[in-house]
Design a protein around this motif. Structure first.
Motif, PDB file in Angstrom:
ATOM      1  N   ALA A   1       0.771  -1.266  -0.031  1.00 33.28           N
ATOM      2  CA  ALA A   1       0.028  -0.005  -0.042  1.00 33.28           C
ATOM      3  C   ALA A   1       1.042   1.412  -0.094  1.00 33.28           C
ATOM      4  CB  ALA A   1      -1.084  -0.230   1.083  1.00 33.28           C
ATOM      5  N   SER A   2       2.076   1.293   0.744  1.00 33.34           N
ATOM      6  CA  SER A   2       2.924   2.431   0.694  1.00 33.34           C
ATOM      7  C   SER A   2       3.557   2.509  -0.441  1.00 33.34           C
ATOM      8  CB  SER A   2       3.603   2.140   1.948  1.00 33.34           C
ATOM      9  OG  SER A   2       4.669   1.222   2.013  1.00 33.34           O
ATOM     10  N   LEU A   3       4.106   1.390  -1.116  1.00 34.35           N
ATOM     11  CA  LEU A   3       4.933   1.402  -2.279  1.00 34.35           C
ATOM     12  C   LEU A   3       4.127   1.941  -3.598  1.00 34.35           C
ATOM     13  CD1 LEU A   3       6.818  -1.895  -1.977  1.00 34.35           C
ATOM     14  CD2 LEU A   3       7.848   0.499  -1.712  1.00 34.35           C
TER      15      LEU A   3
ATOM     16  N   GLY B   1       0.234   6.719  -4.703  1.00 39.43           N
ATOM     17  CA  GLY B   1       0.362   7.630  -6.085  1.00 39.43           C
ATOM     18  C   GLY B   1       0.187   7.018  -7.183  1.00 39.43           C
ATOM     19  N   ALA B   2       0.203   5.563  -7.248  1.00 40.46           N
ATOM     20  CA  ALA B   2      -0.292   5.004  -8.779  1.00 40.46           C
ATOM     21  C   ALA B   2      -2.031   4.992  -8.774  1.00 40.46           C
ATOM     22  CB  ALA B   2       0.273   3.493  -8.540  1.00 40.46           C
ATOM     23  N   ASN B   3      -2.430   4.747  -9.838  1.00 37.61           N
ATOM     24  CA  ASN B   3      -4.149   4.670 -10.049  1.00 37.61           C
ATOM     25  C   ASN B   3      -4.110   3.050  -9.769  1.00 37.61           C
ATOM     26  OD1 ASN B   3      -3.657   3.179 -12.537  1.00 37.61           O
ATOM     27  ND2 ASN B   3      -3.287   5.208 -13.472  1.00 37.61           N
ATOM     28  N   ASP B   4      -5.278   2.839  -9.939  1.00 29.09           N
ATOM     29  CA  ASP B   4      -5.921   1.614  -9.611  1.00 29.09           C
ATOM     30  C   ASP B   4      -5.527   0.722 -10.518  1.00 29.09           C
ATOM     31  OD1 ASP B   4      -7.554   2.662  -7.274  1.00 29.09           O
ATOM     32  OD2 ASP B   4      -9.493   2.949  -8.297  1.00 29.09           O
ATOM     33  N   LEU B   5      -5.635   0.857 -11.871  1.00 26.90           N
ATOM     34  CA  LEU B   5      -5.025  -0.008 -12.854  1.00 26.90           C
ATOM     35  C   LEU B   5      -3.668  -0.227 -12.731  1.00 26.90           C
ATOM     36  CD1 LEU B   5      -5.721  -1.487 -15.436  1.00 26.90           C
ATOM     37  CD2 LEU B   5      -5.174   0.557 -16.704  1.00 26.90           C
ATOM     38  N   GLN B   6      -2.675   0.510 -12.251  1.00 26.28           N
ATOM     39  CA  GLN B   6      -1.274   0.275 -12.093  1.00 26.28           C
ATOM     40  C   GLN B   6      -1.158  -0.442 -10.765  1.00 26.28           C
ATOM     41  OE1 GLN B   6      -0.074   4.539 -11.929  1.00 26.28           O
ATOM     42  NE2 GLN B   6       1.119   4.522 -13.840  1.00 26.28           N
ATOM     43  N   ARG B   7      -1.941  -0.214  -9.919  1.00 27.19           N
ATOM     44  CA  ARG B   7      -1.751  -0.986  -8.559  1.00 27.19           C
ATOM     45  C   ARG B   7      -2.092  -2.558  -8.882  1.00 27.19           C
ATOM     46  NH1 ARG B   7      -4.513   3.174  -5.895  1.00 27.19           N
ATOM     47  NH2 ARG B   7      -3.418   4.452  -4.603  1.00 27.19           N
ATOM     48  N   ARG B   8      -3.191  -2.726  -9.652  1.00 25.68           N
ATOM     49  CA  ARG B   8      -3.777  -4.046  -9.879  1.00 25.68           C
ATOM     50  C   ARG B   8      -2.806  -4.812 -10.710  1.00 25.68           C
ATOM     51  NH1 ARG B   8      -8.910  -1.834 -10.434  1.00 25.68           N
ATOM     52  NH2 ARG B   8      -8.585  -1.710 -12.855  1.00 25.68           N
ATOM     53  N   SER B   9      -2.114  -4.211 -11.824  1.00 21.95           N
ATOM     54  CA  SER B   9      -1.097  -4.640 -12.542  1.00 21.95           C
ATOM     55  C   SER B   9      -0.035  -5.074 -11.980  1.00 21.95           C
ATOM     56  CB  SER B   9      -0.932  -3.723 -13.884  1.00 21.95           C
ATOM     57  OG  SER B   9      -0.367  -2.595 -13.477  1.00 21.95           O
ATOM     58  N   MET B  10       0.470  -4.226 -11.097  1.00 23.81           N
ATOM     59  CA  MET B  10       1.785  -4.526 -10.269  1.00 23.81           C
ATOM     60  C   MET B  10       1.516  -5.724  -9.516  1.00 23.81           C
ATOM     61  SD  MET B  10       3.686  -0.920  -9.763  1.00 23.81           S
ATOM     62  CE  MET B  10       2.329  -0.135  -8.654  1.00 23.81           C
ATOM     63  N   ALA B  11       0.353  -5.704  -8.744  1.00 24.07           N
ATOM     64  CA  ALA B  11       0.106  -6.495  -7.711  1.00 24.07           C
ATOM     65  C   ALA B  11       0.146  -8.331  -8.483  1.00 24.07           C
ATOM     66  CB  ALA B  11      -1.321  -6.371  -7.266  1.00 24.07           C
TER      67      ALA B  11
ATOM     68  N   ASP C   1      11.602   6.971  -1.323  1.00 19.57           N
ATOM     69  CA  ASP C   1      12.564   7.877  -1.135  1.00 19.57           C
ATOM     70  C   ASP C   1      13.191   8.039  -2.930  1.00 19.57           C
ATOM     71  OD1 ASP C   1      11.724   8.691   1.128  1.00 19.57           O
ATOM     72  OD2 ASP C   1      13.413   7.670   2.114  1.00 19.57           O
ATOM     73  N   THR C   2      13.034   6.897  -3.375  1.00 22.41           N
ATOM     74  CA  THR C   2      13.905   6.839  -4.983  1.00 22.41           C
ATOM     75  C   THR C   2      12.742   7.046  -5.832  1.00 22.41           C
ATOM     76  OG1 THR C   2      15.457   5.261  -3.778  1.00 22.41           O
ATOM     77  CG2 THR C   2      15.394   5.727  -6.370  1.00 22.41           C
ATOM     78  N   PRO C   3      12.599   8.383  -6.398  1.00 24.37           N
ATOM     79  CA  PRO C   3      11.323   8.752  -7.106  1.00 24.37           C
ATOM     80  C   PRO C   3      11.380   7.981  -8.706  1.00 24.37           C
ATOM     81  CG  PRO C   3      12.730  10.436  -7.121  1.00 24.37           C
ATOM     82  CD  PRO C   3      13.304   9.531  -6.191  1.00 24.37           C
ATOM     83  N   GLU C   4      12.626   7.592  -8.977  1.00 21.25           N
ATOM     84  CA  GLU C   4      12.717   7.130 -10.347  1.00 21.25           C
ATOM     85  C   GLU C   4      12.265   5.695 -10.396  1.00 21.25           C
ATOM     86  OE1 GLU C   4      16.967   6.852  -8.704  1.00 21.25           O
ATOM     87  OE2 GLU C   4      15.399   8.297  -8.772  1.00 21.25           O
ATOM     88  N   VAL C   5      12.212   5.122  -9.270  1.00 19.19           N
ATOM     89  CA  VAL C   5      11.545   3.640  -9.563  1.00 19.19           C
ATOM     90  C   VAL C   5      10.325   3.787  -9.198  1.00 19.19           C
ATOM     91  CG1 VAL C   5      11.612   1.528  -7.953  1.00 19.19           C
ATOM     92  CG2 VAL C   5      13.847   2.843  -8.133  1.00 19.19           C
ATOM     93  N   GLU C   6       9.506   3.141 -10.204  1.00 24.23           N
ATOM     94  CA  GLU C   6       8.123   3.319 -10.480  1.00 24.23           C
ATOM     95  C   GLU C   6       7.346   1.772 -10.217  1.00 24.23           C
ATOM     96  OE1 GLU C   6       7.183   5.271 -14.110  1.00 24.23           O
ATOM     97  OE2 GLU C   6       8.037   7.313 -13.380  1.00 24.23           O
TER      98      GLU C   6
END
Length: 205
Positions: free
Chosen positions: A26-28, A31-41, A106-111
């Motif tokens: 949740a913390s990582l 800032g991501a949208n719902d679609l990005q969260r689902r795809s990353m999970a 803290d590392t903004p380039e890691v998405e």
């Protein structure tokens, strides 16, 4: 078979810790949208499943190539799980996960956090890899191996559900309830780890 499934399920559930990974995700993914969260999970669980499956099916052969006796691995794996259990009881494991998550934040380039740190080492870490190999080594015959793999699949499915519902789960549980659950599971894992060591020592001597 039911006893084996429950034993494998509880052990893997405690080590992989779906509920403990949910707040970290949740913390990582903040800032991501719902679609990005689902795809990353989904991607994180898929990659972790592939890693664990490789070690579950061919871990024994890998030990053979390295010249490591299976009972030695049982003892070493049991000790490793016991250390994880101690960390859970004293909440050191949670603190390390949170520190790792903060470094990523803290590392903004890691998405995309699906591969690192979610898939590995948070889901498919040294503890979960050792656990899968230990449970497969205890399985006698094809049917029991299928049962262990089914237990692993069930835990990973719960992991996926936890990641997808990370936000609501955190609101529902709260930090205090999560800490109590973590400590209780840590005590249970310590007992299971001790059994692994006892089994390895019995077989060796």
């Amino acid at each position: 078979m039911t006893e084996l499934f429950l034993s494998a399920f509880v052990t893997m559930f405690v080590v992989i810790d779906p509920l403990g990974c949910a707040p970290i995700y949740a913390s990582l993914s903040h800032g991501a949208n719902d679609l990005q969260r689902r795809s990353m999970a989904i991607r994180a669980v898929f990659i972790a499943t592939a890693i664990l499956l490789v070690f579950a099916l061919w871990g024994k052969q890998l030990l053979g190539v390295l010249g490591i006796d299976l009972n030695s691995f049982r003892i070493a794996g049991g000790i490793m799980l016991f250390l994880i259990a101690m960390d859970m009881v004293f909440e050191k494991r949670t603190q390390r996960r949170e520190d790792r998550a903060q470094k990523i934040v803290d590392t903004p380039e890691v998405e995309d956090v699906s591969v690192f740190p979610m898939a590995m080492p948070m889901i498919a870490g040294p503890g979960s890899i050792a656990t899968v190999m230990l449970m497969m080594s205890r399985a006698d015959g094809t049917m029991q191996r299928i049962v262990v793999l089914a237990a692993m699949a069930a835990v990973l499915l719960l992991m996926l559900i936890s990641l997808l519902a990370a936000g609501p789960i955190m609101k529902l549980l709260g930090q205090k309830i999560e800490a109590v659950i973590t400590r209780l599971l840590g005590v249970l894992l310590a007992a299971l780890a001790a059994q692994f060591v006892i089994d390895g020592l019995k077989a060796s001597f």
